[in-house]
Write a protein that holds these residues in place. Structure first.
Motif, PDB file in Angstrom:
ATOM      1  N   ASN A 122      31.395 -14.102  20.494  1.00  0.00           N
ATOM      2  CA  ASN A 122      31.257 -15.480  20.038  1.00  0.00           C
ATOM      3  C   ASN A 122      30.765 -16.318  21.220  1.00  0.00           C
ATOM      4  O   ASN A 122      31.537 -16.642  22.122  1.00  0.00           O
ATOM      5  CB  ASN A 122      32.596 -16.010  19.521  1.00  0.00           C
ATOM      6  CG  ASN A 122      32.488 -17.438  19.036  1.00  0.00           C
ATOM      7  OD1 ASN A 122      31.424 -17.876  18.611  1.00  0.00           O
ATOM      8  ND2 ASN A 122      33.589 -18.156  19.104  1.00  0.00           N
ATOM      9  N   ILE A 123      29.489 -16.637  21.201  1.00  0.00           N
ATOM     10  CA  ILE A 123      28.895 -17.449  22.263  1.00  0.00           C
ATOM     11  C   ILE A 123      29.098 -18.911  21.895  1.00  0.00           C
ATOM     12  O   ILE A 123      28.645 -19.366  20.842  1.00  0.00           O
ATOM     13  CB  ILE A 123      27.404 -17.108  22.423  1.00  0.00           C
ATOM     14  CG1 ILE A 123      27.250 -15.671  22.891  1.00  0.00           C
ATOM     15  CG2 ILE A 123      26.731 -18.077  23.401  1.00  0.00           C
ATOM     16  CD1 ILE A 123      25.819 -15.156  22.912  1.00  0.00           C
ATOM     17  N   GLY A 133      29.084  -8.600  18.782  1.00  0.00           N
ATOM     18  CA  GLY A 133      30.161  -9.366  18.165  1.00  0.00           C
ATOM     19  C   GLY A 133      30.771 -10.454  19.027  1.00  0.00           C
ATOM     20  O   GLY A 133      31.806 -11.018  18.662  1.00  0.00           O
ATOM     21  N   ARG A 177      25.477 -11.041  20.983  1.00  0.00           N
ATOM     22  CA  ARG A 177      25.700 -11.394  19.569  1.00  0.00           C
ATOM     23  C   ARG A 177      25.807 -10.129  18.718  1.00  0.00           C
ATOM     24  O   ARG A 177      26.671 -10.037  17.838  1.00  0.00           O
ATOM     25  CB  ARG A 177      24.569 -12.274  19.050  1.00  0.00           C
ATOM     26  CG  ARG A 177      24.673 -13.702  19.486  1.00  0.00           C
ATOM     27  CD  ARG A 177      23.659 -14.589  18.770  1.00  0.00           C
ATOM     28  NE  ARG A 177      23.640 -15.897  19.382  1.00  0.00           N
ATOM     29  CZ  ARG A 177      22.738 -16.296  20.272  1.00  0.00           C
ATOM     30  NH1 ARG A 177      21.751 -15.500  20.637  1.00  0.00           N
ATOM     31  NH2 ARG A 177      22.804 -17.501  20.784  1.00  0.00           N
ATOM     32  N   ARG A 178      24.939  -9.160  18.971  1.00  0.00           N
ATOM     33  CA  ARG A 178      24.978  -7.896  18.215  1.00  0.00           C
ATOM     34  C   ARG A 178      26.278  -7.141  18.447  1.00  0.00           C
ATOM     35  O   ARG A 178      26.733  -6.400  17.579  1.00  0.00           O
ATOM     36  CB  ARG A 178      23.801  -7.011  18.598  1.00  0.00           C
ATOM     37  CG  ARG A 178      22.494  -7.504  18.059  1.00  0.00           C
ATOM     38  CD  ARG A 178      21.378  -6.576  18.424  1.00  0.00           C
ATOM     39  NE  ARG A 178      20.087  -7.125  18.025  1.00  0.00           N
ATOM     40  CZ  ARG A 178      18.928  -6.623  18.374  1.00  0.00           C
ATOM     41  NH1 ARG A 178      18.872  -5.555  19.154  1.00  0.00           N
ATOM     42  NH2 ARG A 178      17.819  -7.174  17.971  1.00  0.00           N
ATOM     43  N   ARG A 209      24.795 -22.317  25.147  1.00  0.00           N
ATOM     44  CA  ARG A 209      23.943 -21.910  26.263  1.00  0.00           C
ATOM     45  C   ARG A 209      23.332 -23.153  26.864  1.00  0.00           C
ATOM     46  O   ARG A 209      23.050 -24.117  26.186  1.00  0.00           O
ATOM     47  CB  ARG A 209      22.835 -20.978  25.772  1.00  0.00           C
ATOM     48  CG  ARG A 209      23.360 -19.624  25.315  1.00  0.00           C
ATOM     49  CD  ARG A 209      22.252 -18.730  24.850  1.00  0.00           C
ATOM     50  NE  ARG A 209      21.275 -18.497  25.910  1.00  0.00           N
ATOM     51  CZ  ARG A 209      20.071 -18.006  25.673  1.00  0.00           C
ATOM     52  NH1 ARG A 209      19.687 -17.705  24.477  1.00  0.00           N
ATOM     53  NH2 ARG A 209      19.231 -17.805  26.688  1.00  0.00           N
ATOM     54  N   ALA A 262      21.734 -12.722  25.460  1.00  0.00           N
ATOM     55  CA  ALA A 262      22.464 -13.395  24.381  1.00  0.00           C
ATOM     56  C   ALA A 262      22.355 -12.597  23.085  1.00  0.00           C
ATOM     57  O   ALA A 262      23.339 -12.458  22.351  1.00  0.00           O
ATOM     58  CB  ALA A 262      21.934 -14.814  24.192  1.00  0.00           C
ATOM     59  N   GLU A 263      21.193 -12.053  22.805  1.00  0.00           N
ATOM     60  CA  GLU A 263      21.007 -11.256  21.597  1.00  0.00           C
ATOM     61  C   GLU A 263      21.860  -9.993  21.628  1.00  0.00           C
ATOM     62  O   GLU A 263      22.500  -9.643  20.633  1.00  0.00           O
ATOM     63  CB  GLU A 263      19.526 -10.899  21.421  1.00  0.00           C
ATOM     64  CG  GLU A 263      19.238 -10.121  20.162  1.00  0.00           C
ATOM     65  CD  GLU A 263      19.612 -10.848  18.885  1.00  0.00           C
ATOM     66  OE1 GLU A 263      19.960 -10.162  17.897  1.00  0.00           O
ATOM     67  OE2 GLU A 263      19.570 -12.093  18.855  1.00  0.00           O
TER      68      GLU A 263
END
Length: 75
Positions: free
Chosen positions: A65-66, A63, A60-61, A69, A56-57
Protein backbone atom coordinates in the motif's frame (compact mmCIF):
# COMPACT_ATOMS: atom_id res chain seq x y z
CA UNK A 1 10.46 13.74 -13.75
CA UNK A 2 9.84 10.64 -11.70
CA UNK A 3 8.59 10.94 -8.14
CA UNK A 4 11.53 9.20 -6.47
CA UNK A 5 10.25 9.11 -2.88
CA UNK A 6 7.77 6.25 -2.30
CA UNK A 7 5.88 6.71 0.97
CA UNK A 8 4.66 4.02 3.38
CA UNK A 9 2.84 3.88 6.71
CA UNK A 10 5.76 2.69 8.85
CA UNK A 11 9.39 1.68 8.88
CA UNK A 12 8.67 -2.06 8.79
CA UNK A 13 6.81 -1.77 5.50
CA UNK A 14 9.43 0.57 4.05
CA UNK A 15 12.26 -1.85 4.89
CA UNK A 16 10.33 -4.75 3.37
CA UNK A 17 9.75 -2.68 0.23
CA UNK A 18 13.45 -1.78 0.00
CA UNK A 19 14.39 -5.45 0.29
CA UNK A 20 11.96 -6.45 -2.49
CA UNK A 21 13.42 -3.74 -4.72
CA UNK A 22 17.00 -4.82 -3.98
CA UNK A 23 16.12 -8.35 -5.11
CA UNK A 24 14.78 -6.83 -8.35
CA UNK A 25 18.06 -4.95 -8.86
CA UNK A 26 16.68 -1.53 -7.92
CA UNK A 27 18.69 0.27 -5.26
CA UNK A 28 17.25 2.69 -2.75
CA UNK A 29 17.32 3.63 0.89
CA UNK A 30 14.82 4.09 3.72
CA UNK A 31 14.32 7.48 5.30
CA UNK A 32 11.76 9.19 7.51
CA UNK A 33 9.17 10.85 5.31
CA UNK A 34 9.98 14.57 5.31
CA UNK A 35 7.55 17.38 5.93
CA UNK A 36 5.90 18.33 2.65
CA UNK A 37 5.07 22.03 2.43
CA UNK A 38 3.24 23.02 5.62
CA UNK A 39 1.91 19.51 6.13
CA UNK A 40 3.53 17.20 8.68
CA UNK A 41 3.73 13.66 7.33
CA UNK A 42 4.10 10.48 9.37
CA UNK A 43 5.76 7.34 8.18
CA UNK A 44 8.80 6.26 6.25
CA UNK A 45 9.74 6.30 2.61
CA UNK A 46 12.05 4.53 0.20
CA UNK A 47 14.10 6.93 -1.90
CA UNK A 48 14.76 5.40 -5.31
CA UNK A 49 17.23 7.48 -7.35
CA UNK A 50 16.62 5.52 -10.57
CA UNK A 51 13.71 3.51 -12.00
CA UNK A 52 11.22 4.90 -9.46
CA UNK A 53 8.19 4.26 -11.68
CA UNK A 54 9.24 0.64 -12.16
CA UNK A 55 9.90 0.32 -8.42
CA UNK A 56 6.40 1.57 -7.55
CA UNK A 57 4.84 -0.82 -10.06
CA UNK A 58 6.78 -3.79 -8.64
CA UNK A 59 5.68 -2.90 -5.11
CA UNK A 60 2.02 -2.48 -6.13
CA UNK A 61 2.10 -5.91 -7.81
CA UNK A 62 3.51 -7.36 -4.58
CA UNK A 63 0.55 -5.90 -2.65
CA UNK A 64 2.22 -2.93 -0.95
CA UNK A 65 0.00 0.00 0.00
CA UNK A 66 1.84 3.06 -1.29
CA UNK A 67 0.60 6.16 0.54
CA UNK A 68 2.01 8.54 -2.03
CA UNK A 69 4.98 9.59 -4.10
CA UNK A 70 6.88 12.81 -4.40
CA UNK A 71 10.21 14.14 -5.63
CA UNK A 72 12.85 15.88 -3.55
CA UNK A 73 12.14 19.10 -5.50
CA UNK A 74 8.59 19.12 -4.07
CA UNK A 75 9.75 19.02 -0.44
Amino acid sequence: MENRLIMFQNITIAVRAKNILEKAGIHGYVQKTPKIGNKAVCGYSVFVPQKADLAAEILRRKGFNILGRTDSNSI
